[in-house]
Design a protein around this motif. Structure first.
Motif, PDB file in Angstrom:
ATOM      1  N   THR A   1      -2.999  26.002   0.310  1.00 53.20           N
ATOM      2  CA  THR A   1      -1.746  25.424   0.788  1.00 53.20           C
ATOM      3  C   THR A   1      -0.605  26.394   0.560  1.00 53.20           C
ATOM      4  O   THR A   1      -0.449  26.945  -0.531  1.00 53.20           O
ATOM      5  N   ALA A   2       0.179  26.599   1.609  1.00 58.23           N
ATOM      6  CA  ALA A   2       1.382  27.412   1.472  1.00 58.23           C
ATOM      7  C   ALA A   2       2.502  26.539   0.938  1.00 58.23           C
ATOM      8  O   ALA A   2       2.623  25.370   1.291  1.00 58.23           O
ATOM      9  N   LEU A   3       3.310  27.082   0.055  1.00 60.58           N
ATOM     10  CA  LEU A   3       4.452  26.363  -0.496  1.00 60.58           C
ATOM     11  C   LEU A   3       5.642  27.290  -0.432  1.00 60.58           C
ATOM     12  O   LEU A   3       5.663  28.359  -1.048  1.00 60.58           O
ATOM     13  N   THR A   4       6.642  26.919   0.368  1.00 60.68           N
ATOM     14  CA  THR A   4       7.760  27.813   0.635  1.00 60.68           C
ATOM     15  C   THR A   4       9.076  27.161   0.254  1.00 60.68           C
ATOM     16  O   THR A   4       9.211  25.937   0.257  1.00 60.68           O
ATOM     17  N   ALA A   5      10.042  28.011  -0.062  1.00 63.81           N
ATOM     18  CA  ALA A   5      11.380  27.525  -0.403  1.00 63.81           C
ATOM     19  C   ALA A   5      12.320  27.546   0.791  1.00 63.81           C
ATOM     20  O   ALA A   5      13.421  26.999   0.724  1.00 63.81           O
ATOM     21  N   GLU A   6      11.878  28.165   1.883  1.00 71.77           N
ATOM     22  CA  GLU A   6      12.782  28.351   3.014  1.00 71.77           C
ATOM     23  C   GLU A   6      13.234  27.040   3.645  1.00 71.77           C
ATOM     24  O   GLU A   6      14.345  26.920   4.130  1.00 71.77           O
ATOM     25  N   ARG A   7      12.370  26.051   3.673  1.00 73.40           N
ATOM     26  CA  ARG A   7      12.714  24.778   4.316  1.00 73.40           C
ATOM     27  C   ARG A   7      12.841  23.656   3.286  1.00 73.40           C
ATOM     28  O   ARG A   7      12.649  22.489   3.596  1.00 73.40           O
ATOM     29  N   GLY A   8      13.138  23.995   2.072  1.00 75.39           N
ATOM     30  CA  GLY A   8      13.211  22.991   1.022  1.00 75.39           C
ATOM     31  C   GLY A   8      14.358  22.012   1.212  1.00 75.39           C
ATOM     32  O   GLY A   8      15.340  22.304   1.894  1.00 75.39           O
ATOM     33  N   ARG A   9      14.216  20.855   0.581  1.00 77.53           N
ATOM     34  CA  ARG A   9      15.268  19.828   0.605  1.00 77.53           C
ATOM     35  C   ARG A   9      15.531  19.379  -0.822  1.00 77.53           C
ATOM     36  O   ARG A   9      15.132  18.287  -1.243  1.00 77.53           O
TER      37      ARG A   9
ATOM     38  N   ILE B   1       5.252  18.284   3.922  1.00 77.88           N
ATOM     39  CA  ILE B   1       5.854  17.472   2.866  1.00 77.88           C
ATOM     40  C   ILE B   1       6.789  18.328   2.022  1.00 77.88           C
ATOM     41  O   ILE B   1       6.433  19.439   1.599  1.00 77.88           O
ATOM     42  N   HIS B   2       7.989  17.826   1.766  1.00 78.45           N
ATOM     43  CA  HIS B   2       8.942  18.429   0.835  1.00 78.45           C
ATOM     44  C   HIS B   2       8.705  17.845  -0.557  1.00 78.45           C
ATOM     45  O   HIS B   2       8.509  16.644  -0.709  1.00 78.45           O
ATOM     46  N   PHE B   3       8.763  18.694  -1.568  1.00 80.29           N
ATOM     47  CA  PHE B   3       8.671  18.259  -2.959  1.00 80.29           C
ATOM     48  C   PHE B   3       9.893  18.758  -3.707  1.00 80.29           C
ATOM     49  O   PHE B   3      10.335  19.903  -3.501  1.00 80.29           O
ATOM     50  N   ALA B   4      10.445  17.901  -4.558  1.00 82.83           N
ATOM     51  CA  ALA B   4      11.596  18.318  -5.364  1.00 82.83           C
ATOM     52  C   ALA B   4      11.577  17.562  -6.686  1.00 82.83           C
ATOM     53  O   ALA B   4      11.315  16.356  -6.724  1.00 82.83           O
TER      54      ALA B   4
ATOM     55  N   THR C   1      17.190  21.745  -9.911  1.00 83.05           N
ATOM     56  CA  THR C   1      16.147  21.169  -9.066  1.00 83.05           C
ATOM     57  C   THR C   1      15.181  22.245  -8.610  1.00 83.05           C
ATOM     58  O   THR C   1      15.591  23.269  -8.054  1.00 83.05           O
ATOM     59  N   ARG C   2      13.905  22.035  -8.880  1.00 78.84           N
ATOM     60  CA  ARG C   2      12.845  22.903  -8.340  1.00 78.84           C
ATOM     61  C   ARG C   2      12.301  22.234  -7.091  1.00 78.84           C
ATOM     62  O   ARG C   2      12.085  21.011  -7.078  1.00 78.84           O
ATOM     63  N   PHE C   3      12.011  23.040  -6.071  1.00 81.06           N
ATOM     64  CA  PHE C   3      11.605  22.433  -4.809  1.00 81.06           C
ATOM     65  C   PHE C   3      10.700  23.373  -4.026  1.00 81.06           C
ATOM     66  O   PHE C   3      10.577  24.566  -4.334  1.00 81.06           O
ATOM     67  N   GLY C   4      10.082  22.808  -3.016  1.00 79.56           N
ATOM     68  CA  GLY C   4       9.236  23.579  -2.120  1.00 79.56           C
ATOM     69  C   GLY C   4       8.784  22.718  -0.963  1.00 79.56           C
ATOM     70  O   GLY C   4       8.767  21.487  -1.046  1.00 79.56           O
ATOM     71  N   PHE C   5       8.420  23.380   0.141  1.00 79.32           N
ATOM     72  CA  PHE C   5       7.919  22.691   1.337  1.00 79.32           C
ATOM     73  C   PHE C   5       6.509  23.167   1.619  1.00 79.32           C
ATOM     74  O   PHE C   5       6.232  24.374   1.625  1.00 79.32           O
ATOM     75  N   ALA C   6       5.603  22.201   1.842  1.00 81.01           N
ATOM     76  CA  ALA C   6       4.203  22.516   2.132  1.00 81.01           C
ATOM     77  C   ALA C   6       3.910  22.176   3.582  1.00 81.01           C
ATOM     78  O   ALA C   6       3.695  21.006   3.922  1.00 81.01           O
ATOM     79  N   PRO C   7       3.927  23.178   4.478  1.00 87.86           N
ATOM     80  CA  PRO C   7       3.642  22.919   5.896  1.00 87.86           C
ATOM     81  C   PRO C   7       2.241  22.351   6.087  1.00 87.86           C
ATOM     82  O   PRO C   7       1.300  22.725   5.382  1.00 87.86           O
TER      83      PRO C   7
ATOM     84  N   GLY D   1      11.315  27.184  -5.082  1.00 90.28           N
ATOM     85  CA  GLY D   1      12.767  27.169  -4.902  1.00 90.28           C
ATOM     86  C   GLY D   1      13.486  26.590  -6.105  1.00 90.28           C
ATOM     87  O   GLY D   1      12.935  25.800  -6.875  1.00 90.28           O
ATOM     88  N   ARG D   2      14.742  26.997  -6.263  1.00 89.48           N
ATOM     89  CA  ARG D   2      15.567  26.426  -7.329  1.00 89.48           C
ATOM     90  C   ARG D   2      16.999  26.306  -6.842  1.00 89.48           C
ATOM     91  O   ARG D   2      17.589  27.263  -6.330  1.00 89.48           O
ATOM     92  N   ASP D   3      17.525  25.109  -6.985  1.00 86.58           N
ATOM     93  CA  ASP D   3      18.918  24.833  -6.641  1.00 86.58           C
ATOM     94  C   ASP D   3      19.524  24.121  -7.838  1.00 86.58           C
ATOM     95  O   ASP D   3      19.315  22.928  -8.038  1.00 86.58           O
TER      96      ASP D   3
END
Length: 688
Positions: free
Chosen positions: A3-11, A24-27, A61-67, A56-58
């Motif tokens: 599974t790819a997990l990217t920060a580019e499309r995170g929410r 799915i977005h995870f945060a 908040t840690r986050f990531g999107f799994a296409p 990702g980090r904002d």
């Protein structure tokens, strides 16, 4: 498949798992974790397939999107960080953590020692922790318009239907059973206006219970506040929504008893399954002189820091989720004082209260606080701000003491009957801000209240040390079960007198499920650990006459404004120049100061006048002898009717001659109403 997990499309603002068409977005929020890892499982939740660091980090908040990750994916988290108890940190990457924002779990929590094993042992808790299921919310819940709760029925969902023979076996003990016609018919027969559902959220047993062969029956030990417990609602929110809609179809509102004061992770020696592992220092209050110890204002080992922004955000999201997903009409807050506690004590201006009052989804819901906890300054009955209503333990205790026969109780009884202005008399408050009850889940059942002078909690395995010691109870001469017909009759008479007192008092009356059926717990007044016949209602032994009596009380209350008006009784003139209440002696004269101070007074009368002139009279006789009461003359054109007498529950309404004294039976409540003379019952129906 990797599974790819990217920060580019995170929410990052959308905490939890947010399902999109293409992934799915995870945060996750944590102020003190060094790293948060997403754990993915196969479709059965049996095997962990991947561990992926949230990239990702904002802020915190840690986050990531799994296409391409589909809806229904099973997941959980692990967090790395310092294990430094002296600083309040207890990170442990060997512990699998459920998402505090999860809305569904694939299995219930089961306590295992591995959940609490220290990091030094390196025990992986993964096999013993439920998996979160990523789902789209429906937002299909439709609450009813706001109204005071009125006659409220507190219900332990599992215990309510587990032994009901005309409910399908597969539904017994679940929320879905509430949509079945026999149970809905029972609620309608009683005249229930609001059902208060004891906790439905996923919960975990206290660590001492498995060794005793016991489980937590009540559910006041939550882990995921947004996720329904799979044992109670295997169909998730959809199942609960269907039950709420069925209740709404009968004109019955539904409240959820929710526990936002603590979690099931217990004290510093408890399990690590969620909040402790994500950020122990953030979620919980810690002792000022020793951050390794948790504040225990709840008696359960930990206390949420409800004034902190991220915790408040979680609570807001939790309440909104339940309203929007199920259509629930409001909430009852367990140990609600915690929600108003700041570092320097309880405050009506606490952030949680302000949030509820301002939130567009929550502000028009029903909010009922249990206004106490065991912390400093924990008793706050009458001090909650709008829109909160409050449980009223003073009503419980004062009414019990009067009927037990305690001295100098008639004044306190009158205060409770009048709406408890001593507690709720501040500007803008009304009697309906108080929820009156005789018994609740926590304590004796109503039947046990008049059958036991002492608690009998041996089945709980704590040496009878648990539970309340001061119950204001009595046994009518025999402790516990008896076949003596005189004792049984006396107990039934006392139960009916108590119920009648509840329904003629100003405020919202509340009854615990089964009390209208004569349910007993064998003297156990803390049956939280008894998921068995002790807490399950035995419908085969139901007291059908008592059920009918409760329904009759509710119809009488609803049908007469003088009994149900939402205004404090003050003795001042109402419309037509009549005082809203006249407190009466046996001879019909007004109570004097000497009468109120008479230590052994067991009789009280009150004549109520509603706006528009409607009147009702109530006589309460807690004595052991019959009392002759001098009657008040009815209005011109009206007849005086004895509408109800608690000593003879099946007696029909009958006309009275106001010129003749009325014999008020011992240990009873009589309710008299005025009716148009042409519609008054005929003498053939006399019950005098």
């Amino acid at each position: 498949m990797t599974t790819a997990l990217t920060a580019e499309r995170g929410r990052p603002p959308a905490l939890g798992a947010t399902v999109e068409d293409d992934g799915i977005h995870f945060a996750v929020y944590s102020e003190n974790a060094d790293e948060v890892t997403l754990c993915l499982f196969d479709q059965y939740g049996a095997r962990e397939t991947e561990r992926l660091r949230l990239p990702g980090r904002d802020g915190n908040t840690r986050f990531g999107f799994a296409p391409e990750l589909p809806e229904g994916t099973r997941y959980a988290f692990r967090a790395r960080g310092p294990f430094a108890p002296a600083e309040g940190h207890r990170f442990d990457a060997s512990k699998l953590l459920v998402d505090p924002y999860a809305i569904r779990l694939d299995r219930p929590f089961v306590y295992r020692p591995e959940l609490a094993a220290p990091p030094s042992r390196g025990v992986d808790s993964g096999p013993f922790v439920p998996r979160c299921i990523a789902e789209r919310p429906s937002q299909e819940g439709r609450p009813l318009p706001f109204a005071p709760p009125g006659f409220t029925y507190e219900m332990l969902v599992r215990g309510f239907s587990q032994l009901r023979p005309d409910v399908p076996v597969r539904l017994r003990g679940t929320v879905a059973a509430l949509g079945e016609a026999p149970l809905l018919d029972h609620l309608s027969r009683l005249g229930v206006e609001t059902v208060e559902l004891m906790p439905l959220t996923a919960s975990l047993d206290e660590r001492h219970l498995p060794t005793l062969g016991l489980t937590n029956a009540w559910g006041y030990n939550p882990i995921c506040q947004m996720a329904p417990d799979p044992r109670l609602a295997p169909g998730g929110f959809a199942e609960i929504r269907a039950a709420v809609e069925a209740l709404h179809g009968r004109g019955i509102r539904a409240l959820l008893d929710i526990v936002l004061n603590h979690s099931g992770e217990s004290d510093e020696f408890g399990p690590t399954v969620c909040y402790r592992g994500l950020d122990n220092a953030l979620y919980y209050r810690h002792a000022a002189d020793d951050p390794s110890r948790l504040v225990n204002d709840t008696g359960t080992g930990n206390t949420f820091a409800a004034d902190r922004g991220p915790v408040l955000d979680l609570f807001r999201a939790t309440l909104r989720r339940w309203v929007e997903e199920t259509g629930i009409d409001g909430f009852r807050y367990d140990l609600g004082t915690v929600l108003g506690r700041l570092p320097n004590g309880f405050s009506r201006s606490a952030p949680f209260f302000a949030m509820v009052a301002e939130d567009p989804v929550l502000k028009d819901r029903i909010h009922v606080a249990e206004p106490w906890d065991i912390g400093p300054g924990g008793y706050q009955v009458g001090n909650f701000p709008p829109p909160f209503l409050e449980w009223q333990d003073r009503f419980r205790d004062d009414v019990r003491r009067f009927w037990r026969g305690d001295d100098r109780t008639v004044g306190a009884l009158a205060t409770r009957l009048a709406g408890s202005a001593d507690l709720f008399g501040a500007p803008g408050r009304k009697p309906s801000d108080g929820v009156n009850f005789l018994a609740a889940h926590d304590g004796f059942t109503l039947a046990d209240l008049v059958a036991y002078t002492q608690k009998h909690n041996e089945a709980n395995g704590e040496g009878n040390r648990d539970g309340h010691n001061d119950n204001h109870s009595w046994n009518n001469g025999v402790e516990g079960v008896t076949t003596d017909p005189a004792v049984r009759e006396a107990r039934g008479r006392d139960v009916r007198a108590l119920l009648a007192t509840l329904f003629v008092a100003r405020g919202n009356p509340m009854l615990t499920a089964g009390d209208e059926l004569g349910r007993t717990q064998g003297g156990n007044n803390n049956a939280y650990s008894q998921d068995n016949e002790i807490t399950w209602i035995d419908w085969r032994r139901a007291d059908r006459e008592l059920v009918d009596f409760v329904g009759r009380l509710q119809r009488l209350r609803r049908g007469h404004p003088a009994l149900a008006a939402d205004a404090f009784l003050t003795g001042e003139a109402a419309s037509g120049g009549q005082p809203d209440v006249e407190w009466l002696r046996e001879d019909g004269a007004a109570m004097t100061v000497a009468d109120w101070n008479e230590p052994h007074r067991r009789f009280l009368g009150l004549r109520l006048h509603a706006p528009g002139g409607e009147a009702a009279t109530v006589y309460l006789n807690a004595g052991r002898d019959e009392v002759l009461a001098t009657l008040q003359s009815p209005r011109r054109g009206s007849g005086l009717v004895l509408a109800l007498r608690s000593d003879r529950p099946d007696a029909e309404a009958a006309p009275l001659d106001p010129e003749r004294p009325l014999p008020v039976a011992a240990r009873s409540v009589f309710v008299l109403v005025e009716e148009n003379a042409s519609r008054s019952p005929q003498p053939a129906g006399s019950i005098i």
